[in-house]
Scaffold this motif. Structure first.
Motif, PDB file in Angstrom:
ATOM      1  N   ASP A 211      56.620  34.238  39.840  1.00 50.31           N
ATOM      2  CA  ASP A 211      55.897  33.986  41.082  1.00 50.31           C
ATOM      3  C   ASP A 211      54.504  33.429  40.774  1.00 50.31           C
ATOM      4  O   ASP A 211      53.530  34.177  40.668  1.00 50.31           O
ATOM      5  N   ILE A 212      54.431  32.098  40.646  1.00 52.90           N
ATOM      6  CA  ILE A 212      53.164  31.446  40.302  1.00 52.90           C
ATOM      7  C   ILE A 212      52.115  31.692  41.391  1.00 52.90           C
ATOM      8  O   ILE A 212      50.944  31.940  41.090  1.00 52.90           O
ATOM      9  N   GLU A 213      52.543  31.661  42.659  1.00 48.00           N
ATOM     10  CA  GLU A 213      51.551  31.837  43.735  1.00 48.00           C
ATOM     11  C   GLU A 213      50.977  33.254  43.764  1.00 48.00           C
ATOM     12  O   GLU A 213      49.838  33.453  44.171  1.00 48.00           O
ATOM     13  N   ARG A 214      51.744  34.234  43.292  1.00 47.14           N
ATOM     14  CA  ARG A 214      51.183  35.592  43.161  1.00 47.14           C
ATOM     15  C   ARG A 214      50.115  35.596  42.059  1.00 47.14           C
ATOM     16  O   ARG A 214      49.049  36.191  42.206  1.00 47.14           O
ATOM     17  N   ALA A 215      50.405  34.890  40.966  1.00 51.07           N
ATOM     18  CA  ALA A 215      49.426  34.779  39.874  1.00 51.07           C
ATOM     19  C   ALA A 215      48.167  34.060  40.364  1.00 51.07           C
ATOM     20  O   ALA A 215      47.042  34.441  40.016  1.00 51.07           O
ATOM     21  N   VAL A 216      48.349  33.039  41.199  1.00 58.44           N
ATOM     22  CA  VAL A 216      47.211  32.302  41.769  1.00 58.44           C
ATOM     23  C   VAL A 216      46.368  33.243  42.640  1.00 58.44           C
ATOM     24  O   VAL A 216      45.139  33.285  42.530  1.00 58.44           O
ATOM     25  N   GLN A 217      47.035  34.026  43.515  1.00 59.92           N
ATOM     26  CA  GLN A 217      46.324  34.963  44.391  1.00 59.92           C
ATOM     27  C   GLN A 217      45.522  35.984  43.591  1.00 59.92           C
ATOM     28  O   GLN A 217      44.390  36.310  43.944  1.00 59.92           O
ATOM     29  N   LEU A 218      46.096  36.489  42.512  1.00 62.65           N
ATOM     30  CA  LEU A 218      45.393  37.461  41.663  1.00 62.65           C
ATOM     31  C   LEU A 218      44.132  36.835  41.074  1.00 62.65           C
ATOM     32  O   LEU A 218      43.086  37.479  40.989  1.00 62.65           O
ATOM     33  N   ALA A 219      44.238  35.556  40.674  1.00 58.56           N
ATOM     34  CA  ALA A 219      43.081  34.865  40.109  1.00 58.56           C
ATOM     35  C   ALA A 219      42.008  34.665  41.173  1.00 58.56           C
ATOM     36  O   ALA A 219      40.822  34.911  40.933  1.00 58.56           O
ATOM     37  N   VAL A 220      42.420  34.268  42.383  1.00 56.55           N
ATOM     38  CA  VAL A 220      41.465  34.045  43.476  1.00 56.55           C
ATOM     39  C   VAL A 220      40.762  35.354  43.831  1.00 56.55           C
ATOM     40  O   VAL A 220      39.537  35.415  43.917  1.00 56.55           O
ATOM     41  N   ARG A 221      41.550  36.418  43.998  1.00 59.66           N
ATOM     42  CA  ARG A 221      40.992  37.712  44.410  1.00 59.66           C
ATOM     43  C   ARG A 221      40.059  38.311  43.363  1.00 59.66           C
ATOM     44  O   ARG A 221      39.152  39.045  43.677  1.00 59.66           O
ATOM     45  N   SER A 222      40.307  38.000  42.097  1.00 66.04           N
ATOM     46  CA  SER A 222      39.484  38.581  41.030  1.00 66.04           C
ATOM     47  C   SER A 222      38.097  37.948  40.984  1.00 66.04           C
ATOM     48  O   SER A 222      37.206  38.471  40.324  1.00 66.04           O
ATOM     49  N   ALA A 223      37.935  36.781  41.644  1.00 69.02           N
ATOM     50  CA  ALA A 223      36.673  36.030  41.587  1.00 69.02           C
ATOM     51  C   ALA A 223      36.282  35.688  40.152  1.00 69.02           C
ATOM     52  O   ALA A 223      35.107  35.652  39.795  1.00 69.02           O
ATOM     53  N   MET A 224      37.286  35.451  39.326  1.00 65.73           N
ATOM     54  CA  MET A 224      37.007  35.124  37.920  1.00 65.73           C
ATOM     55  C   MET A 224      36.405  33.726  37.777  1.00 65.73           C
ATOM     56  O   MET A 224      36.661  32.852  38.610  1.00 65.73           O
TER      57      MET A 224
END
Ligand SMILES: [Mn+2]
Length: 252
Positions: A211-224
């Motif tokens: 699930d690439i979009e789940r990985a994308v969401q995790l990156a967005v939410r982390s504010a990395m």
């Protein structure tokens, strides 16, 4: 017959790692080796280190595992250090350089990038002499013999080559940051571990959609930091969204 899953370059992408671990479980493969670059790039280096430590029998150090724990003024690296915390950072520096063993009569060597350095990058299109140099022993090796089979990570591109003198060269590709196609990559090796007697030896390349979009969401939410470049790479499998022009521009 032993079966060992060999994975590499997870880079803090837990959805990709979970998909690969589930695929390994479904295939009843119980032994797992990791060829480094657990951390950096993605948002969850901490959970990645915990999962890899729990599931992998042997782990070698990658270039990111080597430089992320070092003192730096890079905002990005400081962010990953915060995520990891002291104990995991110290753990990364305890990781060994190489895995070496006889499997079905072949001397198999597994490392992150090259037998000489975590930072020497060798591509499948490099001249044959350079690729053959991957089989050489170095000061890091247990046995000063030329390997028959070499497996490595680092370049985030899976491949298999049969080279002169009966040498077999493979790259596992990347679990969390593949730069060839947008699916997690790993290899399953089959043979008799610890045996110097020639016998059947197999390599299987596996690609796992996740699930690439789940990985994308995790990156967005982390504010990395540098999330955009990371997200582009996950979605396109192209380094920083572009084909690298020069070898020097390419730092996976
Ligand atoms: Mn890497």
């Amino acid at each position: 017959m032993d079966r060992i899953a060999i994975l590499s370059d997870i880079h803090g992408n837990v959805p990709a790692l979970e998909a690969v671990l589930e695929d390994i479980r479904m295939r009843d493969v119980t032994r797992i080796y990791c060829l480094g670059d657990l951390v950096g790039k993605g948002p969850e280096s901490d959970l990645t280190v915990d999962l890899v430590r729990d599931r992998c029998e042997r782990i070698v150090r990658g270039n990111w595992d080597d430089f992320v724990p070092n003192v730096t003024d890079s905002k990005t690296i400081n962010w990953h250090q915060q995520v990891l915390g002291k104990e995991r950072l110290a753990f990364l520096h305890t990781l060994p350089f190489v895995i070496e063993e006889y499997i079905s009569g072949r001397y198999v060597r597994l490392f992150h990038a090259s037998p000489r350095s975590l930072y020497e990058r060798i591509q499948p299109w490099d001249e044959e002499e350079k690729r053959m140099s991957l089989f050489a022993a170095s000061e890091w090796m247990m046995e000063q013999v030329t390997a028959d089979v070499v497996g490595y990570g680092d370049i985030h591109q899976a491949y298999l080559q049969h080279l002169p003198e009966g040498k077999t060269l493979f790259n596992t590709g990347s679990v969390g940051n593949p730069l060839d196609l947008t699916q997690a990559s790993y290899v399953i090796l089959e043979g008799v571990c610890g045996s110097k007697t020639p016998g059947p030896f197999g390599l299987q390349f596996v690609r796992v959609p996740y699930d690439i979009e789940r990985a994308v969401q995790l990156a967005v939410r982390s504010a990395m930091p540098e999330a955009e470049a990371y997200i582009n790479e996950l979605r396109t499998a192209k380094y920083r969204g572009l084909k690298p022009k020069l070898q020097e521009d390419y730092h996976p």
